[in-house]
Design a protein around this motif. Sequence first.
Motif, short mmCIF file in Angstrom:
data_model
loop_
_atom_site.label_atom_id
_atom_site.label_comp_id
_atom_site.label_asym_id
_atom_site.label_seq_id
_atom_site.Cartn_x
_atom_site.Cartn_y
_atom_site.Cartn_z
N LEU A 107 -4.10 -47.73 -32.27
CA LEU A 107 -4.42 -48.50 -33.61
C LEU A 107 -4.22 -49.68 -33.76
CD1 LEU A 107 -1.28 -48.57 -34.13
CD2 LEU A 107 -1.06 -46.37 -34.37
N GLU A 108 -4.00 -50.11 -35.26
CA GLU A 108 -3.93 -51.67 -35.58
C GLU A 108 -2.56 -51.69 -35.38
OE1 GLU A 108 -3.74 -55.26 -36.79
OE2 GLU A 108 -3.53 -53.84 -38.06
N ARG A 109 -1.83 -53.29 -34.52
CA ARG A 109 -0.68 -52.22 -35.18
C ARG A 109 0.03 -53.18 -36.70
NH1 ARG A 109 4.32 -55.82 -35.30
NH2 ARG A 109 2.87 -57.14 -36.39
N ASP A 110 -0.64 -54.36 -37.49
CA ASP A 110 0.20 -54.63 -38.20
C ASP A 110 -0.22 -54.10 -39.50
OD1 ASP A 110 0.43 -57.10 -37.54
OD2 ASP A 110 -0.87 -57.93 -38.29
N LEU A 117 -2.93 -62.02 -43.42
CA LEU A 117 -2.63 -62.39 -44.84
C LEU A 117 -1.41 -62.97 -44.90
CD1 LEU A 117 -3.24 -59.04 -47.36
CD2 LEU A 117 -4.80 -60.97 -47.00
N PHE A 118 -0.13 -62.70 -44.16
CA PHE A 118 1.51 -63.29 -44.30
C PHE A 118 1.65 -62.94 -42.94
CE2 PHE A 118 1.07 -61.42 -48.35
CZ PHE A 118 1.23 -62.35 -49.32
N GLU A 119 2.24 -63.82 -42.29
CA GLU A 119 2.75 -63.79 -41.03
C GLU A 119 4.54 -63.14 -40.76
OE1 GLU A 119 1.56 -65.35 -38.39
OE2 GLU A 119 -0.42 -66.06 -38.78
N ARG A 120 4.36 -62.68 -40.26
CA ARG A 120 6.07 -62.29 -40.13
C ARG A 120 6.93 -63.61 -40.62
NH1 ARG A 120 9.84 -59.95 -34.86
NH2 ARG A 120 10.96 -58.50 -36.49
N ASN A 121 8.51 -63.46 -41.44
CA ASN A 121 8.61 -64.31 -41.58
C ASN A 121 8.57 -65.05 -42.25
OD1 ASN A 121 11.44 -63.07 -40.29
ND2 ASN A 121 10.86 -63.91 -38.41
N THR A 139 8.98 -61.59 -45.06
CA THR A 139 8.15 -60.37 -44.30
C THR A 139 8.67 -60.34 -43.31
OG1 THR A 139 6.99 -61.89 -44.05
CG2 THR A 139 5.98 -60.96 -45.75
N GLY A 140 8.57 -59.05 -43.68
CA GLY A 140 9.66 -58.39 -42.10
C GLY A 140 8.41 -58.02 -40.95
N ASP A 141 7.60 -57.94 -41.22
CA ASP A 141 5.65 -58.09 -40.29
C ASP A 141 5.17 -58.72 -41.01
OD1 ASP A 141 4.62 -57.61 -38.01
OD2 ASP A 141 5.66 -55.26 -38.33
N SER A 142 4.24 -59.54 -39.97
CA SER A 142 3.00 -59.65 -40.17
C SER A 142 1.98 -58.18 -41.48
CB SER A 142 2.30 -60.22 -38.88
OG SER A 142 2.00 -59.07 -37.98
N VAL A 143 0.84 -59.62 -42.21
CA VAL A 143 0.67 -58.30 -43.02
C VAL A 143 -0.94 -58.89 -42.75
CG1 VAL A 143 -0.17 -57.46 -45.51
CG2 VAL A 143 2.75 -58.15 -44.18
#
Length: 396
Positions: A49-52, A291-295, A315-319
Motif C-alpha cells: 500500500l501507499e502510505r499517504d 496536496l498537503f504536507e503534514r502539519n 493536517t495531521g498527516d500528509s495528503v
Amino acid sequence: MQKCFLSIIIFFLIFSYGTGYISAKEHQDGEKKEEQIELTKYSQSAILLERDTGKIMYEKGANDKLPPASMTKIMTLILIMEALDKGTIELEEKVSISEYAASMGGSQIFLEAGEKMTVKDLLKGVAVASGNDASVALAERIAGSEEAFVKMMNEKARELNLENTHFENPTGLPAENHYSTAYDMAIMARELLKHEEITSYTSIYEDYLRKGTEDEFWLVNTNKLVKFYDGVDGLKTGYTTKAKYCLTATAERNDMRVIAVVMGADTTKKRNSDVTKMLDYAFNQYETKKLFERNQAVSKLDLLKANKKGVKVVTGDSVSLLHKKGEKLKDIQTNVQLNENIELPLAKGDQVGILSVVQNGKTLSKTPLVVQEDVGMAGFWMLFKETFDDLLKKEY
C-alpha cells in the motif's frame, strides 16, 4: 460546549484521477476484486500500500491471522515513539536493566542485569538488531511492567481498529493468542511512520553499542534491503519456526512512500524476493501527487471562550493522490470541515476537523485536522474585554 465560528470548504480542481485498487476491508464486504498479477509466490500472505492514501495496490490473504514474530516490535516502537513525544522518556536517559529483561532469548543485544543503557541505544537495539531484551527493558521503563505494556499495545491496536490483531508480549516470541495480519501490520507501519524520525534508526545498516569498551556490541540490521534496495529505510523483520520469515518494509522514491508486508516465507531469500517484486511494481506502475504536507496550515480556529485567537489548524498527516503512471488527474475536490462543537481546553495535536479528498461525490481519503498548539479557557478579564470590544463595534 463551545461553538466554532469557522467552517471552511476549500475546493481544489486538479486533473483526472483513477484508482484500480480495492482495500482489504472492501474485499471482505464483497466488492468485486480487480484481477491482479501474482507478485508474492513465496509468501503465505502479503500486502502493498501507499502510505499517504492507505490505498492498496496488491494483496494476498491480507486478513489471514498469522504469528507476526518480531514484526510485533512495530507496535512496541509506536509506543516508544509516543512516550518520547510525550516526554515520558528521553533519549539520553539511562535505563536500568532488570534481570527479567536480560533473560530474554532469541534476538538480543546481550544486556546484563543491573546494566544501564540510554533509551537511544536501547531504541537502536530494537530497531536495528530486533533485540528482545531491549524491547522488554523499554517496555518496563514506559509502563512499569511487561504486562502493563502489553495492555497498552492491545489498547493501541483497538484505537487503530485492528480487528485481527492481539498481542501477548512486546517481542514477538512465540505465544498462544499472539497474532496479526499483513493488513494490520501495514496499518501499524503507517502509524509508526508518522514519527518521521523512526527511519533514522530503522535505516541504520550497522552500528555499535558500548563502543570502545570490552563489551562493545556490533549491531547489524536484520533487514538487508536497507543496504541493497534503493529507497528502503525500514521497518521490521520477523522469524520464528511457526511464523517463518516475515518482513514489513517501507521505501520512498520521488516523494512516494510505500509499505510492503509479507508473512510466512520459507527463507530470507524468498521473503526478500517477494518484497522486492512488490516494491518494483509500486514504483514502476504508480506515482503520487502531493496536496498537503503534514502539519500544513489549512485554516484558523476562533472559539468564543478560548484564551487564544487565530489558532492554526493543520493536517495531521500528509495528503496525496495515488494514480497509475500516465493517467491524468481531474475533478478532485478537497473539503476542509471543522467540527461544529469543540470543547476546551485543547492540547496540541487534538483533532478538530477532517480534510476530505473527493472525486465525483466519492470520498477518496480523510485526514484528521489538528490544532498546532495548546488552547485553554480565557480568563474573566479577557472575556470581559472581548465583550466590551464587541459592544463598541456595534455602537460604531
